[in-house]
Design a protein around this motif. Structure first.
Motif, PDB file in Angstrom:
ATOM      1  N   VAL A   1      -3.349   2.338  -0.629  1.00  0.00           N
ATOM      2  CA  VAL A   1      -2.017   2.532  -1.215  1.00  0.00           C
ATOM      3  C   VAL A   1      -0.943   2.003  -0.257  1.00  0.00           C
ATOM      4  O   VAL A   1       0.229   2.371  -0.359  1.00  0.00           O
ATOM      5  CB  VAL A   1      -1.755   4.024  -1.535  1.00  0.00           C
ATOM      6  N   SER A   2      -1.341   1.128   0.637  1.00  0.00           N
ATOM      7  CA  SER A   2      -0.421   0.630   1.667  1.00  0.00           C
ATOM      8  C   SER A   2       0.751  -0.158   1.082  1.00  0.00           C
ATOM      9  O   SER A   2       1.825  -0.210   1.676  1.00  0.00           O
ATOM     10  CB  SER A   2      -1.177  -0.252   2.676  1.00  0.00           C
ATOM     11  N   ASN A   3       0.585  -0.796  -0.069  1.00  0.00           N
ATOM     12  CA  ASN A   3       1.659  -1.580  -0.693  1.00  0.00           C
ATOM     13  C   ASN A   3       2.526  -0.765  -1.641  1.00  0.00           C
ATOM     14  O   ASN A   3       3.353  -1.330  -2.363  1.00  0.00           O
ATOM     15  CB  ASN A   3       1.065  -2.763  -1.466  1.00  0.00           C
ATOM     16  N   LEU A   4       2.348   0.527  -1.680  1.00  0.00           N
ATOM     17  CA  LEU A   4       3.158   1.364  -2.567  1.00  0.00           C
ATOM     18  C   LEU A   4       4.622   1.320  -2.116  1.00  0.00           C
ATOM     19  O   LEU A   4       4.919   1.510  -0.928  1.00  0.00           O
ATOM     20  CB  LEU A   4       2.645   2.809  -2.535  1.00  0.00           C
ATOM     21  N   PRO A   5       5.559   1.058  -3.045  1.00  0.00           N
ATOM     22  CA  PRO A   5       6.972   0.995  -2.655  1.00  0.00           C
ATOM     23  C   PRO A   5       7.563   2.384  -2.443  1.00  0.00           C
ATOM     24  O   PRO A   5       6.946   3.403  -2.760  1.00  0.00           O
ATOM     25  CB  PRO A   5       7.631   0.295  -3.850  1.00  0.00           C
ATOM     26  N   LYS A   6       8.767   2.416  -1.943  1.00  0.00           N
ATOM     27  CA  LYS A   6       9.470   3.681  -1.747  1.00  0.00           C
ATOM     28  C   LYS A   6       9.886   4.241  -3.101  1.00  0.00           C
ATOM     29  O   LYS A   6      10.646   3.604  -3.852  1.00  0.00           O
ATOM     30  CB  LYS A   6      10.706   3.445  -0.884  1.00  0.00           C
ATOM     31  N   LEU A   7       9.370   5.423  -3.435  1.00  0.00           N
ATOM     32  CA  LEU A   7       9.653   6.065  -4.733  1.00  0.00           C
ATOM     33  C   LEU A   7      10.056   7.514  -4.464  1.00  0.00           C
ATOM     34  O   LEU A   7       9.235   8.432  -4.522  1.00  0.00           O
ATOM     35  CB  LEU A   7       8.428   5.990  -5.645  1.00  0.00           C
ATOM     36  N   ASN A   8      11.330   7.708  -4.189  1.00  0.00           N
ATOM     37  CA  ASN A   8      11.803   9.030  -3.768  1.00  0.00           C
ATOM     38  C   ASN A   8      11.691  10.107  -4.840  1.00  0.00           C
ATOM     39  O   ASN A   8      11.553  11.286  -4.526  1.00  0.00           O
ATOM     40  CB  ASN A   8      13.258   8.935  -3.307  1.00  0.00           C
ATOM     41  N   LYS A   9      11.758   9.695  -6.121  1.00  0.00           N
ATOM     42  CA  LYS A   9      11.742  10.687  -7.202  1.00  0.00           C
ATOM     43  C   LYS A   9      10.344  10.909  -7.779  1.00  0.00           C
ATOM     44  O   LYS A   9      10.191  11.728  -8.697  1.00  0.00           O
ATOM     45  CB  LYS A   9      12.701  10.257  -8.317  1.00  0.00           C
ATOM     46  N   LEU A  10       9.360  10.220  -7.264  1.00  0.00           N
ATOM     47  CA  LEU A  10       7.999  10.364  -7.804  1.00  0.00           C
ATOM     48  C   LEU A  10       7.466  11.762  -7.509  1.00  0.00           C
ATOM     49  O   LEU A  10       7.488  12.226  -6.367  1.00  0.00           O
ATOM     50  CB  LEU A  10       7.071   9.320  -7.180  1.00  0.00           C
ATOM     51  N   ARG A  11       6.966  12.416  -8.563  1.00  0.00           N
ATOM     52  CA  ARG A  11       6.436  13.774  -8.421  1.00  0.00           C
ATOM     53  C   ARG A  11       4.934  13.837  -8.678  1.00  0.00           C
ATOM     54  O   ARG A  11       4.231  14.619  -8.053  1.00  0.00           O
ATOM     55  CB  ARG A  11       7.151  14.714  -9.409  1.00  0.00           C
ATOM     56  N   LYS A  12       4.459  13.011  -9.623  1.00  0.00           N
ATOM     57  CA  LYS A  12       3.028  13.056  -9.961  1.00  0.00           C
ATOM     58  C   LYS A  12       2.418  11.671  -9.768  1.00  0.00           C
ATOM     59  O   LYS A  12       2.924  10.681 -10.304  1.00  0.00           O
ATOM     60  CB  LYS A  12       2.832  13.522 -11.406  1.00  0.00           C
ATOM     61  N   LEU A  13       1.304  11.641  -9.046  1.00  0.00           N
ATOM     62  CA  LEU A  13       0.625  10.369  -8.770  1.00  0.00           C
ATOM     63  C   LEU A  13      -0.857  10.514  -9.107  1.00  0.00           C
ATOM     64  O   LEU A  13      -1.560  11.344  -8.516  1.00  0.00           O
ATOM     65  CB  LEU A  13       0.808   9.973  -7.311  1.00  0.00           C
TER      66      LEU A  13
ATOM     67  N   GLY B   1      -8.876   6.335   2.842  1.00  0.00           N
ATOM     68  CA  GLY B   1      -7.951   6.797   3.882  1.00  0.00           C
ATOM     69  C   GLY B   1      -6.580   6.183   3.689  1.00  0.00           C
ATOM     70  O   GLY B   1      -6.228   5.701   2.607  1.00  0.00           O
ATOM     71  N   GLY B   2      -5.774   6.191   4.769  1.00  0.00           N
ATOM     72  CA  GLY B   2      -4.435   5.614   4.717  1.00  0.00           C
ATOM     73  C   GLY B   2      -3.450   6.434   3.909  1.00  0.00           C
ATOM     74  O   GLY B   2      -2.475   5.895   3.372  1.00  0.00           O
ATOM     75  N   LEU B   3      -3.665   7.762   3.842  1.00  0.00           N
ATOM     76  CA  LEU B   3      -2.806   8.604   3.008  1.00  0.00           C
ATOM     77  C   LEU B   3      -1.447   8.893   3.656  1.00  0.00           C
ATOM     78  O   LEU B   3      -0.558   9.441   3.000  1.00  0.00           O
ATOM     79  CB  LEU B   3      -3.514   9.929   2.712  1.00  0.00           C
ATOM     80  N   GLU B   4      -1.283   8.472   4.928  1.00  0.00           N
ATOM     81  CA  GLU B   4       0.013   8.663   5.585  1.00  0.00           C
ATOM     82  C   GLU B   4       1.126   7.884   4.870  1.00  0.00           C
ATOM     83  O   GLU B   4       2.302   8.235   4.956  1.00  0.00           O
ATOM     84  CB  GLU B   4      -0.055   8.231   7.054  1.00  0.00           C
ATOM     85  N   VAL B   5       0.740   6.843   4.120  1.00  0.00           N
ATOM     86  CA  VAL B   5       1.722   6.060   3.362  1.00  0.00           C
ATOM     87  C   VAL B   5       2.404   6.930   2.303  1.00  0.00           C
ATOM     88  O   VAL B   5       3.598   6.766   2.020  1.00  0.00           O
ATOM     89  CB  VAL B   5       1.037   4.843   2.691  1.00  0.00           C
ATOM     90  N   LEU B   6       1.653   7.857   1.749  1.00  0.00           N
ATOM     91  CA  LEU B   6       2.219   8.717   0.704  1.00  0.00           C
ATOM     92  C   LEU B   6       3.349   9.575   1.257  1.00  0.00           C
ATOM     93  O   LEU B   6       4.362   9.795   0.586  1.00  0.00           O
ATOM     94  CB  LEU B   6       1.121   9.599   0.101  1.00  0.00           C
ATOM     95  N   ALA B   7       3.178  10.066   2.462  1.00  0.00           N
ATOM     96  CA  ALA B   7       4.219  10.893   3.073  1.00  0.00           C
ATOM     97  C   ALA B   7       5.482  10.078   3.328  1.00  0.00           C
ATOM     98  O   ALA B   7       6.600  10.600   3.246  1.00  0.00           O
ATOM     99  CB  ALA B   7       3.712  11.502   4.373  1.00  0.00           C
ATOM    100  N   GLU B   8       5.312   8.782   3.613  1.00  0.00           N
ATOM    101  CA  GLU B   8       6.458   7.919   3.886  1.00  0.00           C
ATOM    102  C   GLU B   8       7.132   7.438   2.602  1.00  0.00           C
ATOM    103  O   GLU B   8       8.365   7.380   2.524  1.00  0.00           O
ATOM    104  CB  GLU B   8       6.011   6.699   4.703  1.00  0.00           C
TER     105      GLU B   8
END
Length: 263
Positions: free
Chosen positions: A57-69, A78-85
């Protein structure tokens, strides 16, 4: 279908900023990465990318309002730290059917303070001893893991807030419906009363008409009899007079006979 083409179809001539829900299930991502999504989807609240061959999910853009994925049935390991960012306000995350093997792989999710529900069905990590206890200990903000809370109570089908709104709407609609039903019942009662009064009036009018008809018939019969007598007199005046004379003479003869008997 490639991910970018699918995105174009899902937009349906809308601007990315107008989209709140986006479903990209079963399309194929290039190189196992997110392609086509950008931060222009600033109002996106729900994103589903099930079975699109994702490795990261490294290419996931910034989505501040996203609630459900929804990311189930991919190959993420792995690489779930991207979700927190990139998705700091995430509340529901579904990683079922991925390559998550270790509890430590989930540690970056601690930086998602609003995360309430996490699904890891069919991931190898679920086979670990004390799996549930370990995940709840690692992620204290979590309420539901694989659909159940720490006390094995099943999660509701939808958000409590949404349910509350739905119940409120249902209650309001119910009250409105009851008021409408009451109004309809009152209208029906008024109509019944009016109908009963009209029926009574009709009955009275019918009785009066019948009485009038009976009276008219009686009057007609009496008039008919008188007319017949008058007609008989007119047709045979002499006969009637003669009849009356004979009756008078008979009475006189009877009186004379009585007088002779007396003498």
């Amino acid at each position: 279908m490639e991910m970018e083409k699918r995105l174009t179809l899902e937009l349906r001539n809308k601007k990315p900023s107008e989209v709140k829900e986006l479903v990209l299930d079963n399309c194929r991502s290039e190189d196992g990465k997110v392609v086509g999504l950008s931060s222009d989807f600033e109002n996106l609240e729900f994103l589903s990318m099930i079975n699109i061959n994702l490795l990261s999910v490294s290419n996931l853009p910034k989505l501040n309002k996203l609630r459900k994925l929804e990311l189930s049935d991919n190959r993420i390991s792995g690489g779930l730290e991207v979700l927190a960012e990139k998705t700091p306000n995430l509340t529901h995350l579904n990683l079922s059917g991925n390559k998550i093997k270790d509890i430590n792989t989930l540690e970056p999710l601690k930086k998602l303070p609003n995360l309430r529900s996490l699904d890891l069905f069919n991931c190898e990590v679920t086979m670990l001893i004390n799996y549930r206890e370990s995940v709840f200990a690692l992620l204290p903000q979590l309420t539901y893991l694989d659909g159940f809370d720490a006390d094995e109570q099943e999660a509701p089908d939808s958000d409590p807030e949404a349910d509350g709104d739905a119940l409120e709407d249902e209650y309001e609609n119910g009250e409105e419906g009851e008021e409408e039903e009451d109004d309809e019942e009152e209208d029906d009662l008024d109509e019944e009363v009016i109908d009963d009064e009209e029926d009574e009036d009709d009955d009275l009018e019918g009785e009066e008409e019948e009485d009038g008809v009976d009276d008219e018939e009686e009057d007609e019969e009496e008039d008919g009899e008188e007319d017949e007598e008058d007609e008989a007199e007119e047709e045979h005046p002499c006969g009637v007079k003669r009849k009356r004379s004979l009756e008078d003479e008979g009475e006189e003869d009877a009186e004379d006979e009585e007088d002779d008997e007396d003498d």
